[in-house]
Each structure stands twice: as structure tokens, then as C-alpha cells.
Design an enzyme around this catalytic site. Sequence first.
Site, PDB file in Angstrom:
ATOM      1  CB  SER A 291      -0.954  -0.047   1.195  1.00  0.00           C
ATOM      2  OG  SER A 291      -1.994   0.887   1.060  1.00  0.00           O
TER       3      SER A 291
ATOM      4  CG  ASP B  58      -7.058  -3.541  -2.615  1.00  0.00           C
ATOM      5  OD1 ASP B  58      -7.730  -2.695  -1.995  1.00  0.00           O
ATOM      6  OD2 ASP B  58      -5.825  -3.650  -2.513  1.00  0.00           O
TER       7      ASP B  58
ATOM      8  CG  HIS C 126      -5.717  -2.696   1.003  1.00  0.00           C
ATOM      9  ND1 HIS C 126      -5.119  -2.331  -0.180  1.00  0.00           N
ATOM     10  CD2 HIS C 126      -5.079  -1.978   1.979  1.00  0.00           C
ATOM     11  CE1 HIS C 126      -4.181  -1.433   0.051  1.00  0.00           C
ATOM     12  NE2 HIS C 126      -4.125  -1.204   1.349  1.00  0.00           N
TER      13      HIS C 126
END
Length: 257
Positions: free
Chosen positions: A112, A199, A235
Site C-alpha cells: 500500500s 481490493d 487489501h
Amino acid sequence: MVDRNLRHTVPSCRELDAKGKDRCWYEAALRDGNPIIVYLHGSAENRAASHRLKLVKVLSDGGFHVLSVDYRGFGDSTGKPTEEGLTTDAIRVYEWTKARSGITPVCLWGHSLGTGVATNAAKVLEEKGCPADAIVLEAPFTNMWVASINYPLLKIYRNVPGFLRTFMDALRKDKIVFPNDENVKFLSSPLLILHGEDDRTVPLEYGKKLYEIAHNAYRNKERVKMVIFPPGFQHNLICKSPTLLVTVRDFLSKQWS
């Protein structure tokens, strides 16, 4: 072993050997031939978040050393988290590790927000003439401006008069860009992109776009690969995929052979 902003988890096959050992032992262990991952986490919490500990366990069981970094302003680390500061922290840890690892390869792994830190660091290393041995980007975005304005919690404000300008001005003031889409154009390191199909935090389309940019830019196309994980991992939970470890090991072994 725990330092103020760095945790070294040895391969699980060496856990018994590591008990009670001091810092010198851990540093020497980096030369044992087991590959090393410098893990750069996302923006929420710190390196001790449950999904991050799960990933570290998976990688340790798979024979990797994992150095988990808490950037300045996160977890045990002091200071203010800025893009320049986070990037500097990542470069220092990578170079510290390489100086102690001998011929053992070291991989930068970002998740991320950490993907932006990873590509920033990798670009600097490339400019120094010392490319990272490999890079893994898990749930990457193209750049922070695009990622932020499309963040699910911010979408409801996009039609508010003046919001976009105010928000972008704030990012510009703090010099927050994390330009993955520009950085990958300058890299030569083996690059593996991992993304979950479902995600919703950083949608799959961003990972696909980044892969397309990187694949077009790399001279050696075999050095760039993308793997999409089926629905269920969202995610943060690719670490639970039964195929994650073999995916990573297969890619790295081919690149490092």
C-alpha cells in the site's frame, strides 16, 4: 531481535538458534544464504498489525529473513513522517542490510503506502548505481494524488465546492506524491506486483496500470510480473493466500538464478 525501529525475524528453521542471541548474532545471520526481505508497511498502525505479523510468519516459514521497518513517526520510532523521511529510512535500512548480507540477495517489499516508499527508495538506489536486488509491490497505487482522491472515504467529498483544490494543495504543501508511476520507468530491478481482485482500498485497476507502465518501460520484460489474487483477500489479506509463498519464491528464484 528488536531495535527501536527495526525488527529482524529469522527464517523459522533458525528460531531455536536465535533464542537469547544478541545483535551481533542477528547481523551475522544475514549472511547465512537465506534471502532477505525489507518490509515496508502501509499507512495504518505499525509493523505489529495482525495482517503484517501474519505475512512475516508466512515469509519466515518460507525461509526468508524479514526486516520489518517502522518509519519515523510510526510505532516505536520518533519524528514526523514525511515522504522524504520515510524514503530515507527505507534506503538506510536497505543499505545497512546489504552491508551485512554478503552475497545474500535483499528484496524491498512494500504494501500500500509502502509501495511508494519502496519505489522511491529503489529509484535512489538505481541512481547510485546499486539497484535493489528485487522489489515486491503489494496492492500498489499509481501515485498518491490519484490514490487519495479515489480513496473510498473521500469519494463522497469530490463534488463539494473547493474540496479538490484544498485537498491537492495540502498534498502539495507537504510534498506528498509517492509517484510509483514515474519511479518504475527508471528501475531495472526484478519487479513483482501483487494485487487482490476485490481490493476496495486500492482498486485493482491501479495495480494493472502500474504493471502496464513498468512493462512498457523495462528493457527486459521478463523482469516484470503481475499476479492477481482471486476474491477473498481484499487489501490486507493476500498473506492468507495459499499460493503467495510459492508465487514469491518462484519469481525470486528465477530472477536470482
